[in-house]
Write a protein that holds these residues in place. Sequence first.
Motif, PDB file in Angstrom:
ATOM      1  N   ASP A   1      73.957  36.277  30.636  1.00  0.00           N
ATOM      2  CA  ASP A   1      72.598  35.902  30.219  1.00  0.00           C
ATOM      3  C   ASP A   1      72.501  35.908  28.695  1.00  0.00           C
ATOM      4  OD1 ASP A   1      71.579  35.512  32.756  1.00  0.00           O
ATOM      5  OD2 ASP A   1      70.651  37.487  32.898  1.00  0.00           O
ATOM      6  N   GLY A   2      73.049  36.958  28.088  1.00  0.00           N
ATOM      7  CA  GLY A   2      73.014  37.065  26.637  1.00  0.00           C
ATOM      8  C   GLY A   2      73.829  35.996  25.946  1.00  0.00           C
ATOM      9  N   ILE A   3      75.016  35.709  26.488  1.00  0.00           N
ATOM     10  CA  ILE A   3      75.884  34.672  25.919  1.00  0.00           C
ATOM     11  C   ILE A   3      75.186  33.321  25.941  1.00  0.00           C
ATOM     12  CG2 ILE A   3      77.992  33.334  26.319  1.00  0.00           C
ATOM     13  CD1 ILE A   3      79.170  36.026  27.468  1.00  0.00           C
ATOM     14  N   LEU A   4      74.646  32.968  27.091  1.00  0.00           N
ATOM     15  CA  LEU A   4      73.994  31.660  27.228  1.00  0.00           C
ATOM     16  C   LEU A   4      72.740  31.570  26.370  1.00  0.00           C
ATOM     17  CD1 LEU A   4      74.440  31.059  31.062  1.00  0.00           C
ATOM     18  CD2 LEU A   4      75.788  30.120  29.176  1.00  0.00           C
ATOM     19  N   GLY A   5      72.025  32.678  26.265  1.00  0.00           N
ATOM     20  CA  GLY A   5      70.847  32.689  25.397  1.00  0.00           C
ATOM     21  C   GLY A   5      71.218  32.445  23.949  1.00  0.00           C
ATOM     22  N   LYS A   6      72.288  33.084  23.497  1.00  0.00           N
ATOM     23  CA  LYS A   6      72.737  32.900  22.119  1.00  0.00           C
ATOM     24  C   LYS A   6      73.235  31.482  21.878  1.00  0.00           C
ATOM     25  CE  LYS A   6      74.112  37.575  20.685  1.00  0.00           C
ATOM     26  NZ  LYS A   6      75.228  38.395  20.143  1.00  0.00           N
TER      27      LYS A   6
END
Length: 275
Positions: A164-169
């Motif tokens: 989730d964090g990777i895709l958000g970034k």
Amino acid sequence: MTRRLKVVATVAILAAAWSVALEAVPVTRVTRDARAGDTVAVATPHTGSAAAVSSIVGLGDSVPAGAACDCDTFVSLIRKTLATKQGTAVALDNLATGGLTSQGLLDHVGSGSAMDAIAHADLVIITIGANDFDSASLEDDDCGPRAGLACYKNDLAQLRANVDGILGKVRALQKRPSSRIVVTGYWNVFLDGDSARAKGRTYVSNSDALTRAVNRTLAGAAAAKGARYVDLYGPFKGDGSRDDTPLLAADGDHPNAAGHRVIADSILSALAATR
């Protein structure tokens, strides 16, 4: 531990499909993937004109990095196919690193070089997650499907949070309106084919159950962030009964040249698909 298809796409089919659409958008439905035998969220692309790709970034572990295969990686094959189809130059920054975990990639996408590459890319392809799991305890009683993969529960939850964090970034960094993100699954997060069978039925059963769970996690994260999830379990193994040894390198872990070609074709077909 580092990681890693039979979809056959002819040049004619790909050419026709690319003329229709090359676009990934947020998920709008949930469907059953008969090949993998699991219910997963699947991104549904809009129809419309294809957007030309001028720059690709590859992110993730040893699979996109091309470990154990002295061959063109699937991200390189995708670049070559698009360049030929479009008749234009397509740049590639393959930033994948062997042994990378999802936490490692989450940290990496915040680094200067990665941020700049992502910002200028039309297409970001991500393969990550297999290295988050330890095979040493795979055959323990609470690590199999009968126990609901209890020993991996926390790892699966952390994988979801990290992706989730990777895709958000990545999404926040993308500057081009037509930019797309592809997240791939795995055929196995551990050994597969002959190498897995040599370790016994429990190893095969438990690793398959974990791989399906990892793929569901990745598909869910992709759907939530408007990325395109591409299944690789089905292209490699069908419903799970197909022997994927011919697609694996000698280590039984990573894809060989044929495996990379199948991954590339799977991604190209998924990007071109319309519904």
